[in-house]
Scaffold this active site. Structure first.
Site, PDB file in Angstrom:
ATOM      1  N   VAL A 104       0.849  -1.194   0.000  1.00  0.00           N
ATOM      2  CA  VAL A 104       0.000   0.000   0.000  1.00  0.00           C
ATOM      3  C   VAL A 104       0.884   1.243   0.000  1.00  0.00           C
ATOM      4  O   VAL A 104       1.651   1.474   0.931  1.00  0.00           O
ATOM      5  CB  VAL A 104      -0.915   0.018   1.234  1.00  0.00           C
ATOM      6  CG1 VAL A 104      -1.771   1.278   1.250  1.00  0.00           C
ATOM      7  CG2 VAL A 104      -1.796  -1.226   1.256  1.00  0.00           C
ATOM      8  N   TYR A 120      -4.742   3.064   9.724  1.00  0.00           N
ATOM      9  CA  TYR A 120      -5.707   2.028   9.361  1.00  0.00           C
ATOM     10  C   TYR A 120      -6.902   1.910  10.288  1.00  0.00           C
ATOM     11  O   TYR A 120      -7.889   1.251   9.951  1.00  0.00           O
ATOM     12  CB  TYR A 120      -4.974   0.690   9.218  1.00  0.00           C
ATOM     13  CG  TYR A 120      -4.027   0.725   8.032  1.00  0.00           C
ATOM     14  CD1 TYR A 120      -4.513   0.592   6.744  1.00  0.00           C
ATOM     15  CD2 TYR A 120      -2.666   0.939   8.214  1.00  0.00           C
ATOM     16  CE1 TYR A 120      -3.668   0.657   5.648  1.00  0.00           C
ATOM     17  CE2 TYR A 120      -1.806   1.001   7.126  1.00  0.00           C
ATOM     18  CZ  TYR A 120      -2.314   0.867   5.847  1.00  0.00           C
ATOM     19  OH  TYR A 120      -1.473   0.942   4.763  1.00  0.00           O
ATOM     20  N   ARG A 130      -3.008  13.045   0.400  1.00  0.00           N
ATOM     21  CA  ARG A 130      -4.173  13.799   0.873  1.00  0.00           C
ATOM     22  C   ARG A 130      -5.201  14.075  -0.226  1.00  0.00           C
ATOM     23  O   ARG A 130      -5.832  15.119  -0.260  1.00  0.00           O
ATOM     24  CB  ARG A 130      -3.726  15.132   1.507  1.00  0.00           C
ATOM     25  CG  ARG A 130      -2.774  14.972   2.681  1.00  0.00           C
ATOM     26  CD  ARG A 130      -3.447  14.237   3.843  1.00  0.00           C
ATOM     27  NE  ARG A 130      -2.566  14.128   4.995  1.00  0.00           N
ATOM     28  CZ  ARG A 130      -1.820  13.074   5.292  1.00  0.00           C
ATOM     29  NH1 ARG A 130      -1.840  12.007   4.487  1.00  0.00           N
ATOM     30  NH2 ARG A 130      -1.056  13.053   6.365  1.00  0.00           N
ATOM     31  N   ARG A 131      -5.345  13.112  -1.119  1.00  0.00           N
ATOM     32  CA  ARG A 131      -6.375  13.232  -2.157  1.00  0.00           C
ATOM     33  C   ARG A 131      -7.394  12.099  -2.080  1.00  0.00           C
ATOM     34  O   ARG A 131      -8.173  11.897  -3.016  1.00  0.00           O
ATOM     35  CB  ARG A 131      -5.729  13.253  -3.552  1.00  0.00           C
ATOM     36  CG  ARG A 131      -4.709  14.365  -3.743  1.00  0.00           C
ATOM     37  CD  ARG A 131      -4.305  14.506  -5.190  1.00  0.00           C
ATOM     38  NE  ARG A 131      -3.136  15.368  -5.348  1.00  0.00           N
ATOM     39  CZ  ARG A 131      -2.636  15.737  -6.525  1.00  0.00           C
ATOM     40  NH1 ARG A 131      -3.218  15.332  -7.645  1.00  0.00           N
ATOM     41  NH2 ARG A 131      -1.557  16.488  -6.589  1.00  0.00           N
ATOM     42  N   GLY A 132      -7.350  11.334  -0.984  1.00  0.00           N
ATOM     43  CA  GLY A 132      -8.315  10.268  -0.794  1.00  0.00           C
ATOM     44  C   GLY A 132      -8.036   9.005  -1.595  1.00  0.00           C
ATOM     45  O   GLY A 132      -8.924   8.155  -1.733  1.00  0.00           O
ATOM     46  N   LEU A 133      -6.804   8.861  -2.098  1.00  0.00           N
ATOM     47  CA  LEU A 133      -6.508   7.712  -2.958  1.00  0.00           C
ATOM     48  C   LEU A 133      -6.511   6.403  -2.168  1.00  0.00           C
ATOM     49  O   LEU A 133      -7.026   5.387  -2.654  1.00  0.00           O
ATOM     50  CB  LEU A 133      -5.165   7.905  -3.664  1.00  0.00           C
ATOM     51  CG  LEU A 133      -5.039   9.172  -4.525  1.00  0.00           C
ATOM     52  CD1 LEU A 133      -3.728   9.161  -5.305  1.00  0.00           C
ATOM     53  CD2 LEU A 133      -6.226   9.294  -5.475  1.00  0.00           C
ATOM     54  N   LEU A 134      -5.939   6.396  -0.970  1.00  0.00           N
ATOM     55  CA  LEU A 134      -5.942   5.179  -0.171  1.00  0.00           C
ATOM     56  C   LEU A 134      -7.377   4.777   0.179  1.00  0.00           C
ATOM     57  O   LEU A 134      -7.726   3.594   0.125  1.00  0.00           O
ATOM     58  CB  LEU A 134      -5.111   5.364   1.104  1.00  0.00           C
ATOM     59  CG  LEU A 134      -5.156   4.199   2.103  1.00  0.00           C
ATOM     60  CD1 LEU A 134      -4.779   2.886   1.441  1.00  0.00           C
ATOM     61  CD2 LEU A 134      -4.246   4.490   3.289  1.00  0.00           C
ATOM     62  N   PHE A 140       4.142  -9.497   5.703  1.00  0.00           N
ATOM     63  CA  PHE A 140       3.690  -9.656   4.325  1.00  0.00           C
ATOM     64  C   PHE A 140       3.341  -8.303   3.741  1.00  0.00           C
ATOM     65  O   PHE A 140       3.238  -7.320   4.445  1.00  0.00           O
ATOM     66  CB  PHE A 140       2.486 -10.609   4.237  1.00  0.00           C
ATOM     67  CG  PHE A 140       1.315 -10.207   5.092  1.00  0.00           C
ATOM     68  CD1 PHE A 140       0.297  -9.434   4.574  1.00  0.00           C
ATOM     69  CD2 PHE A 140       1.223 -10.603   6.424  1.00  0.00           C
ATOM     70  CE1 PHE A 140      -0.791  -9.068   5.356  1.00  0.00           C
ATOM     71  CE2 PHE A 140       0.137 -10.264   7.220  1.00  0.00           C
ATOM     72  CZ  PHE A 140      -0.875  -9.492   6.693  1.00  0.00           C
TER      73      PHE A 140
END
Length: 416
Positions: free
Chosen positions: A83, A124, A91-95, A416
């Site tokens: 990830v 998370y 800070r563009r909401g991609l995650l 992992f």
């Protein structure tokens, strides 16, 4: 330009892999052999990326995994890895977009939980994950440990023996041993054939600079392999020609306490080794207390490790066993809408029933707290006192704690 989230094609995989390297602060582009090796063992249908034109600016991968829960059963898990978001596109909401797509697919697929190893703690929890296991690493000053280095390891009383083997032998013996470890240790995750190959040097990209470690197996009196230690040693000598070498344990797994004790004594008694680094262990590992002087082992790392996200509350809670009988109504909150609801849990050492209910809640908690509690490593009372579990019925937290907790702490041996 538009930021397009999509599954990654084979032709896009080298660019995706380059973006993974950027996210983990590796500037060099992946070599051809690395791309070929990794692609051969990657399910591209579960590899996602955000693209700005032809350039990948965020990465996300998941794969199938089995997680051992309390009692020895396993549940299907959505294991999340690789990830990253490129620094120029933070800070563009991609995650959030990638996570939502993956968890929805995992829920549809029937996975009971999602798992990951968190590089950073604060990220998370907002996606419903909670730290479910912790890990500790010790450094042992062998010269202070008080071990009788004249004593054979294992001792004749153990009835076992330790043999040094090679990677090929480990690939034959390791899977069955790992299955035995998993059956008695909540938090253990599955290892497929590729894991055993990669961790014994087969198919490792040249850029990784593989160097063979030492492999030591413990055989019980019946000849069965009950334990495995993998370690490397440096070559360091003092000015007065004194050995000052360190052994670093890469992994040590054991199916019996006798094997675990014997392997630790073995590693700590190797000629010329004056320091042993334990690798990542369960916080209640036997290592420090089996030394005559436990103060010779100092903690160098203690940190959260495996994070869990519950995707199906009834299936998750019915999969494990419980230390005591309890009936609890849990109000599980989930802002993502994947598994929110009120559930009645009837738990016992033999198993459990968990069904939706309209009864009044005994405990109210977010799905991330349920993930933290799931493997029995955290205290309900502690989370209640932190304000992260709300107790509506007096005594419910005590009853939940008695049912959920385990005698030995959960442990995940792998990254992992």
């Amino acid at each position: 330009m538009n930021l397009d989230l999509r599954t990654v094609s084979e032709s896009e995989y080298p660019e995706w892999l380059r973006a993974v390297g950027t996210g983990f602060l590796r500037a060099a582009a992946p070599a051809e052999d690395e791309i070929k090796v990794r692609l051969a063992h990657t399910d591209l249908s579960r590899v996602r990326g955000v693209f700005e034109g032809e350039r990948c600016v965020a990465t996300f991968r998941s794969f199938a995994q089995e997680l051992t829960v309390v009692g020895g059963a396993t549940v299907p898990a959505d294991a999340i890895s690789a990830v990253t978001v490129t620094p120029t596109h933070r800070r563009r909401g991609l995650l959030g977009r990638m996570m939502a797509a993956d968890l929805a697919a995992a829920k549809e697929r029937g996975d009971v939980v999602a798992t990951l190893i968190a590089a950073e703690y604060p990220i998370y929890g907002r996606y419903g994950f909670g730290p479910a296991t912790w890990t500790t690493e010790w450094e042992v000053d062998v010269t202070r440990a008080g071990l009788d280095l004249r004593r054979p390891v294992p001792s004749e009383a153990d009835g076992g023996r330790i043999d040094l083997v090679d990677g090929a032998e480990v690939r034959k013996l390791g899977p069955a041993l790992h299955d035995r470890l998993a059956a008695r240790t909540p938090g253990v995750i599955s290892r497929d054939q590729r894991w055993w190959e990669f961790n014994t040097g087969v198919g490792v990209p040249a850029a990784d600079g593989w160097k063979d470690p030492f492999y030591a197996v413990y055989r019980g009196a019946d000849g069965e392999v009950d334990g495995l230690a993998v370690y490397r040693a440096d070559d360091n000598w003092g000015d007065a020609k004194q050995p000052l070498n360190k052994a670093t344990v890469k992994t040590l797994i054991a199916a019996t306490p006798a094997a675990e004790r014997a392997l630790w004594r073995f590693v700590c008694s190797i000629d010329w080794i004056t320091t042993v680094r334990s690798g990542y262990r369960a916080p209640d590992d036997l290592l420090p207390l089996l030394l005559p002087d436990p103060r010779a082992a100092r903690i160098v790392t203690q940190v959260d490790w495996l994070w869990l996200r519950i995707l199906d509350v009834p299936r998750a809670l019915e999969a494990r066993t419980y230390a005591a009988e309890a009936t609890l109504v849990l109000d599980v909150q989930d802002t993502a809408g994947l598994t929110a609801g009120r559930f009645r849990l009837d738990a016992s050492p033999a198993g459990a029933s968990c069904v939706p209910t309209t009864e009044s809640a005994d405990l109210t908690l977010d799905v991330r707290e349920l993930g933290t509690l799931y493997l029995g490593d955290e205290s309900v009372l502690r989370l209640r006192d932190l304000g992260r579990v709300e107790e509506s019925r007096a005594g419910a937290a005590v009853a939940a704690d008695a049912a959920l907790r385990t005698g030995r702490r959960a442990w995940c041996p792998d990254m992992f």
